[in-house]
Motif scaffolding. Structure first.
Motif, PDB file in Angstrom:
ATOM      1  N   PHE A  93       7.680   0.001   4.786  1.00 21.01           N
ATOM      2  CA  PHE A  93       7.770  -1.135   3.849  1.00 21.01           C
ATOM      3  C   PHE A  93       8.807  -0.797   2.783  1.00 21.01           C
ATOM      4  O   PHE A  93       8.514  -0.037   1.861  1.00 21.01           O
ATOM      5  CB  PHE A  93       6.420  -1.404   3.189  1.00 21.01           C
ATOM      6  N   PRO A  94      10.043  -1.313   2.890  1.00 22.26           N
ATOM      7  CA  PRO A  94      11.095  -0.932   1.946  1.00 22.26           C
ATOM      8  C   PRO A  94      10.723  -1.290   0.506  1.00 22.26           C
ATOM      9  O   PRO A  94      10.382  -2.440   0.226  1.00 22.26           O
ATOM     10  CB  PRO A  94      12.313  -1.746   2.402  1.00 22.26           C
ATOM     11  N   GLN A  95      10.751  -0.295  -0.360  1.00 25.33           N
ATOM     12  CA  GLN A  95      10.497  -0.519  -1.791  1.00 25.33           C
ATOM     13  C   GLN A  95      11.240   0.530  -2.595  1.00 25.33           C
ATOM     14  O   GLN A  95      11.273   1.704  -2.211  1.00 25.33           O
ATOM     15  CB  GLN A  95       8.998  -0.386  -2.112  1.00 25.33           C
ATOM     16  N   PRO A  96      11.808   0.136  -3.733  1.00 30.02           N
ATOM     17  CA  PRO A  96      12.447   1.121  -4.603  1.00 30.02           C
ATOM     18  C   PRO A  96      11.390   2.004  -5.261  1.00 30.02           C
ATOM     19  O   PRO A  96      10.249   1.589  -5.449  1.00 30.02           O
ATOM     20  CB  PRO A  96      13.151   0.260  -5.653  1.00 30.02           C
ATOM     21  N   ARG A 109       5.884   3.842 -14.901  1.00 23.49           N
ATOM     22  CA  ARG A 109       7.026   4.028 -14.006  1.00 23.49           C
ATOM     23  C   ARG A 109       8.084   4.901 -14.683  1.00 23.49           C
ATOM     24  O   ARG A 109       9.289   4.653 -14.563  1.00 23.49           O
ATOM     25  CB  ARG A 109       7.630   2.678 -13.636  1.00 23.49           C
ATOM     26  N   PRO A 134       2.736   5.778 -10.440  1.00 22.60           N
ATOM     27  CA  PRO A 134       2.517   4.615  -9.570  1.00 22.60           C
ATOM     28  C   PRO A 134       3.327   4.683  -8.275  1.00 22.60           C
ATOM     29  O   PRO A 134       2.876   4.165  -7.240  1.00 22.60           O
ATOM     30  CB  PRO A 134       2.973   3.428 -10.441  1.00 22.60           C
ATOM     31  N   ASP A 151       1.460   6.959  -6.015  1.00 24.22           N
ATOM     32  CA  ASP A 151       0.334   6.194  -5.455  1.00 24.22           C
ATOM     33  C   ASP A 151       0.815   5.335  -4.282  1.00 24.22           C
ATOM     34  O   ASP A 151       0.154   5.244  -3.241  1.00 24.22           O
ATOM     35  CB  ASP A 151      -0.240   5.224  -6.508  1.00 24.22           C
ATOM     36  N   LEU A 152       1.934   4.675  -4.476  1.00 26.95           N
ATOM     37  CA  LEU A 152       2.466   3.763  -3.449  1.00 26.95           C
ATOM     38  C   LEU A 152       2.790   4.538  -2.163  1.00 26.95           C
ATOM     39  O   LEU A 152       2.434   4.111  -1.062  1.00 26.95           O
ATOM     40  CB  LEU A 152       3.731   3.088  -3.984  1.00 26.95           C
ATOM     41  N   ARG A 160      -0.381   5.419  -0.441  1.00 31.14           N
ATOM     42  CA  ARG A 160      -1.024   4.270   0.216  1.00 31.14           C
ATOM     43  C   ARG A 160      -0.306   3.927   1.512  1.00 31.14           C
ATOM     44  O   ARG A 160      -0.929   3.582   2.521  1.00 31.14           O
ATOM     45  CB  ARG A 160      -1.031   3.043  -0.699  1.00 31.14           C
ATOM     46  N   MET A 161       1.014   4.011   1.506  1.00 29.24           N
ATOM     47  CA  MET A 161       1.754   3.728   2.739  1.00 29.24           C
ATOM     48  C   MET A 161       1.414   4.766   3.807  1.00 29.24           C
ATOM     49  O   MET A 161       1.168   4.421   4.958  1.00 29.24           O
ATOM     50  CB  MET A 161       3.250   3.736   2.471  1.00 29.24           C
ATOM     51  N   ARG A 213      -1.734   4.495   5.891  1.00 32.26           N
ATOM     52  CA  ARG A 213      -1.813   3.536   6.989  1.00 32.26           C
ATOM     53  C   ARG A 213      -1.512   4.180   8.351  1.00 32.26           C
ATOM     54  O   ARG A 213      -1.585   3.531   9.392  1.00 32.26           O
ATOM     55  CB  ARG A 213      -0.851   2.375   6.744  1.00 32.26           C
ATOM     56  N   ASN A 248       6.289  -1.684 -14.700  1.00 32.00           N
ATOM     57  CA  ASN A 248       4.916  -1.181 -14.731  1.00 32.00           C
ATOM     58  C   ASN A 248       3.897  -2.117 -14.098  1.00 32.00           C
ATOM     59  O   ASN A 248       2.702  -1.805 -14.105  1.00 32.00           O
ATOM     60  CB  ASN A 248       4.493  -0.906 -16.191  1.00 32.00           C
ATOM     61  N   ASP A 273      -2.195   0.007  -9.898  1.00 30.99           N
ATOM     62  CA  ASP A 273      -3.103   0.824 -10.713  1.00 30.99           C
ATOM     63  C   ASP A 273      -3.504   0.141 -12.012  1.00 30.99           C
ATOM     64  O   ASP A 273      -4.417   0.593 -12.695  1.00 30.99           O
ATOM     65  CB  ASP A 273      -2.434   2.164 -11.027  1.00 30.99           C
TER      66      ASP A 273
END
Ligand SMILES: [Zn+2]
Ligand SMILES: [Zn+2]
Ligand SMILES: [Zn+2]
Ligand SMILES: [Zn+2]
Lengths: 460, 460
Positions: A95-98, A188, A212, A215-216, A219-220, A223, B414, B418
Motif C-alpha cells: 500500500f504506497p504511502q509516504p 509525525r 505513527p 505503527d503503519l 500494521r502493513m 497482513r 498527525n 493512533d
C-alpha cells in the motif's frame, strides 16, 4: 598534617545564607529564559560543523561578556563532520504511502535515487542478533517502543538500538536499517541521533521512522504480505571540522585556580531549535554563573561555565575538555552539567570523598525546599559532557531532572522554545547557583583526584 | 386527512427496543475500528483528485459490498483539481531559520525559486482589513491563535482567516499570505485547508505556519527589525477531475424510496492519513448501516450511507448530492453526517417539524445512557456534507462530538490512526445505529419538505 587531611569538608554558615539568597533570587530571575529565547530565536538549529556552529560560539562569547564573566575563552574541539541534505522514505508495496523519516547521525547516503527493499521486522535488538542470514539484502526494522518515565530509563534501550543496531545489521548483510524513533510521542516528528560504526566495519543507510509511521509499517506487515520500502537519504561524512568549547569564568578571589565546573552543550540536532537539548542547559549554567558574579564579593573559587561543543555526535567537547584538563582534575572542586531538558530537578546524588558527605548534606538542605530529594547511596555522574571529567577523577553531582515529557520532543523538529516552562527552568538555575556557590565557598574539597570514583557506577 | 396530517410522529415500542439492542451491540463491535484501520492503512492520504481518490472509491465500494449493503453505487462529482508538489519556507533575515509550512488548498505557486519579502504582521483579520496600502508587495501574516474547546468554536475564527485572508491580502496588493495554523497544538505540523478566491479576483501564494514557527516569526518581529521571509510553494490548479459520492443502501422493506441519510466524507487532506478527518465518519456511518443490515428484518425505510467526495475543498460532494436530490428532499426522512473526528457525541439537537419533537425525544431517551444530552432549542444542521440537503429542506440532526483535541491534528501530518480511541469511536456508531434505525421505523415523518427549516440558524 594527617589530622588536617582528614578534616570534614564544610560550608561556612554565611555561605549557606548567601546560597539561600541566590536560590530564591534565581526563582524570579529572567536571565535563563532570556538566554534560551535568544539562542533558539537568533541562532536556532546548530548542528555540529554547520554554519550555525560558529554563530552559536559567537553568540556564547557575546553572552558571557554581556553577563559579566571575567574571562571568556575557547578551547578547540575537532571532530568528523556529518551533513544532512535530504531524506525521504515511503512504503512502495503493498500500500504506497509516504513515511516521516530522519537519517541517523553518521549514516551514509543511499545510492542516488534511493534504495528499495523488503522490510524484515524485529521487536528488539536481541531478536535481530538471532536473525543471521535472514536479513541479507533486506531493510532491517526494529520496533521497540519507549514509554515515558520521569527518569527516562527506556532511553537506555532506545538509544542502544539506535547506536548499535545499524552496525549489527550491516554485519549481517542488511541493505539498510530503520528503527521506531527512540521517543515517547505519537507525532509525525521522527527522532534523530547518532549511530556508531565499528572502525573499518561496514556501514549502511540508517534512519528513524516517526512513531505513527512505525505503527503503519507494522500494521502493513501484520497482513502477512511482504512490505517493500524505499529509502532515499542524502547525507554523509564530509571531512573534519574544528569547533570549540566556549568557557566563561567568574574568577575566584581566594583560590582562582580551583574551579567549580558547570555547563551544558551548545550544539543541537538540526531538525529543531535545540531548546530543551540543550539551550536550557547552557542557559541554566550561564545564568547561575551570572547570578554568582552579581554578588557583592567574588566567590572563593572560580565558577567555570562551559558551553560544550558537539555533544550530540559523541561527547566530543566533553572528551576534549577531559583530555586537556585531566592534569587539573584535583583543582576541579566539583562539577555537574545540565543536559536533560528544562524539567525540575527532583533528586541530587553525589560522588565525593566520605569526608565531604556532610558538606553535600548542607547543599541538600538548601536544595530541599526546591523539591530536590537527596539520595545518599547513589553516585553522581556530572551529566553528559562532564561525565568525562568525572571519569578522570572529578567529584561530581547528578542533578536529576524530570524527563517525563523530554523524549516526546528530544532530537525532533519539535524541540522548540514553547516546550519549556520558565518556572521549571528557573528552579534549575536556583539549584545550580546554590550548589556551585556553596562548593566554591567550601572549606575543604570534595575528593577530586586522578583515578578517584573509578567504580562508583555513575552513568552519563 | 387534515387530522392525520397533524398526527405526531412516533416510534413504535418494538423499534425502540431494537434500537437499544443496536446501541449496546455497537459498543462492542469492531466494524468501525476495522474500517478506520483499513482506510488509513491500505489507502492513507487521499487528496481529492489524486490517485488515491480513485483507490478510496474502490475501497468504499468493496467495503459496502463486504458489509452486506444491498445496493452500492456511485454518483459523479466534478470539481477543479488542485495539486501540491513541494513547499518550503525560511526566515532569511535577521536570523536565518527554516520554517515548517504548508500551502493552503487552491493556493497558486510562488515564482520558480521562491518569493522573498518583508513580513507585515497582524493579530487579526480585522487588523489586516485596516492595513490599506501598507501591505503592498509584502508578505502578510495573521497570527490569531486558536484555543481548544469541546465545540471547537475558535475554528470559526481560524478558518475565516484561512478562507478570507489571502483574497483580502491579494486585493491590498500583498505578495503572499501566511497565517498561524488554524490549530490548537504546539507541534511543527502545520495545518492545511482550503482558501477561497473571488471569481476573477487576484490570487497570491498562501500558506500556514506551524504554531512554533509562528511563535518564532513573532519573536523575531518583536525585536523591531524588518523580517525577511522566503516562501517556495510548488502547487496549483490543474484542470478538473470527476470523482464520485459512493453510496451504500440497506433497502427498506415498507418504504424503500424513503431514506435515512448518514455518512462521512471519503477524501482527506494529503499531509496525514485522514483518520479523524474523516475515515472516522465514513466508518461510523458504514458500521451503523451494517449493524442495521444485520438485523433479522430489514428496516421500514432505506438506510442510505454516503461516502462523500471532496468535502475538503468546498463540500463538492455534499453540494452535488443536494443538487441531484433536491427533488427528493421530502423522501429524506432524516439525516446526519459525521465530520468532527472520533470523540464522543455529547449533545444532540434537531431541526424537525413540531409534530416530530416527541419522536426526537424518544431518540434522545435511547441516546441518553451514552452520555448524549438533548438540546431541544438548538437546530440540527446535518453535519458538513449533509448541511446542503438540510438547506434544501431535509430534516436533520446535529450529533455534536467532543472536539477538544480535534484541532491538534486536523489537516496535519498527525492525522493518523493512533489519534483515535476505539471506545469513543464505538459510542458514535451506537448513536448513529440507534437514531437511524428509529428514524427508519417511525410512524410519520420529521418534516422534510422543499424550503423547510430555512431560517433555523443551523451551521455546518
Ligand atoms: Zn543533549
Ligand atoms: Zn541530544
Ligand atoms: Zn472533514
Ligand atoms: Zn477537513
Amino acid at each position: 598534617a594527617a589530622a588536617l587531611a582528614a578534616a570534614p569538608t564544610r560550608i561556612p554558615e554565611d555561605a549557606v545564607r548567601t546560597a539561600i539568597t541566590l536560590r530564591d533570587r534565581a526563582l524570579h530571575d529572567d536571565t535563563a529564559w532570556n538566554l534560551t529565547e535568544s539562542l533558539t530565536t537568533e541562532i536556532g538549529p546548530r548542528l555540529a560543523g554547520s554554519d550555525n556552529d560558529l554563530r552559536a560560539r559567537e553568540w556564547a562569547i557575546a553572552k558571557f561578556k554581556a553577563l559579566g564573566f571575567d574571562k571568556v575563552y575557547t578551547e578547540p574541539v575537532t571532530f568528523p563532520k556529518w551533513v544532512r541534505r535530504s531524506e525521504h522514505a515511503a512504503i512502495v508495496a503493498p500500500f504506497p504511502q509516504p513515511l516521516a523519516v530522519t537519517a541517523l547521525g553518521y549514516s551514509p547516503a543511499t545510492p542516488a535515487g534511493g534504495l528499495t527493499g523488503e522490510v524484515v521486522l524485529f521487536p528488539t535488538l536481541d531478536a535481530l542478533k538471532a536473525a543471521g542470514d535472514a536479513v541479507r539484502g533486506k531493510i532491517v526494522y526494529v520496533g521497540f517502543r519507549m514509554q515515558p518515565h520521569r527518569d527516562g530509563h527506556d532511553y537506555g534501550i532506545g538509544s542502544t538500538i539506535r547506536t548499535h543496531g545499524p552496525a549489527l545489521a550491516a554485519k549481517l548483510g542488511a541493505a539498510a536499517f530503520l528503527l521506531r524513533s527512540a521517543g515517547t510521542d505519537s507525532n509525525r516528528t521522527p527522532h534523530t541521533g547518532v549511530t556508531q560504526w565499528e572502525a573499518d566495519g561496514p556501514r549502511i543507510p540508517a534512519a528513524a521512522l516517526s512513531a505513527p509511521d512505525a505503527d503503519l509499517l507494522e500494521r502493513m506487515a501484520a497482513r502477512g504480505k511482504p512490505v517493500q520500502l524505499k529509502l532515499d537519504l542524502d547525507c554523509g561524512m564530509d571531512g573534519t571540522y574544528t569547533s570549540a568549547n566556549v568557557i566563561g569564568e567568574i574568577t575566584g578571589s581566594k583560590h582562582p585556580e580551583q574551579v567549580v565546573a558547570i555547563g551544558g552543550h551548545l550544539d543541537s540536532w538540526d531538525p529543531g531549535t535545540g531548546a530543551i537539548d540543550d539551550a536550557a542547559g547552557v542557559a541554566i549554567a550561564m545564568a547561575a554563573g551570572h547570578l554568582i558574579g552579581e554578588l557583592p564579593k567574588r566567590p572563593d573559587r572560580t565558577i567555570r561555565v562551559i558551553a560544550f561543543a558537539n555533544e550530540e555526535q559523541g561527547l566530543w567537547g566533553g572528551r576534549a575538555y577531559a583530555e586537556a584538563h585531566a592534569k587539573d582534575v584535583a583543582r576541579h572542586q566539583l562539577g555537574s552539567e545540565s543536559d536533560f531538558g528544562a524539567g525540575k530537578v527532583w533528586r541530587m546524588s553525589a560522588s565525593v570523598k566520605p569526608e565531604a558527605r556532610d558538606a553535600i548534606r548542607q547543599i541538600a538542605d538548601v536544595l530541599a525546599p526546591l523539591g530536590v530529594a537527596y539520595d545518599a547511596q547513589r553516585p553522581g555522574g556530572g551529566g553528559s559532557d562532564l561525565s568525562q571529567m568525572h571519569a578522570k577523577g572529578m567529584a561530581a553531582l547528578s542533578l536529576t531532572q524530570d524527563g517525563t515529557r523530554y523524549f516526546d520532543w528530544h532530537h525532533t523538529s519539535n524541540d522548540t522554545l514553547d516546550k519549556i516552562d520558565r518556572d521549571e527552568l528557573d528552579q534549575n538555575v536556583a539549584v545550580y547557583a546554590a550548589f556551585a556557590y556553596m562548593a566554591a565557598q567550601a572549606k575543604g574539597d570534595f575528593g577530586s583526584a586522578p583515578g578517584a570514583f573509578a567504580h562508583d557506577g555513575a552513568e552519563d
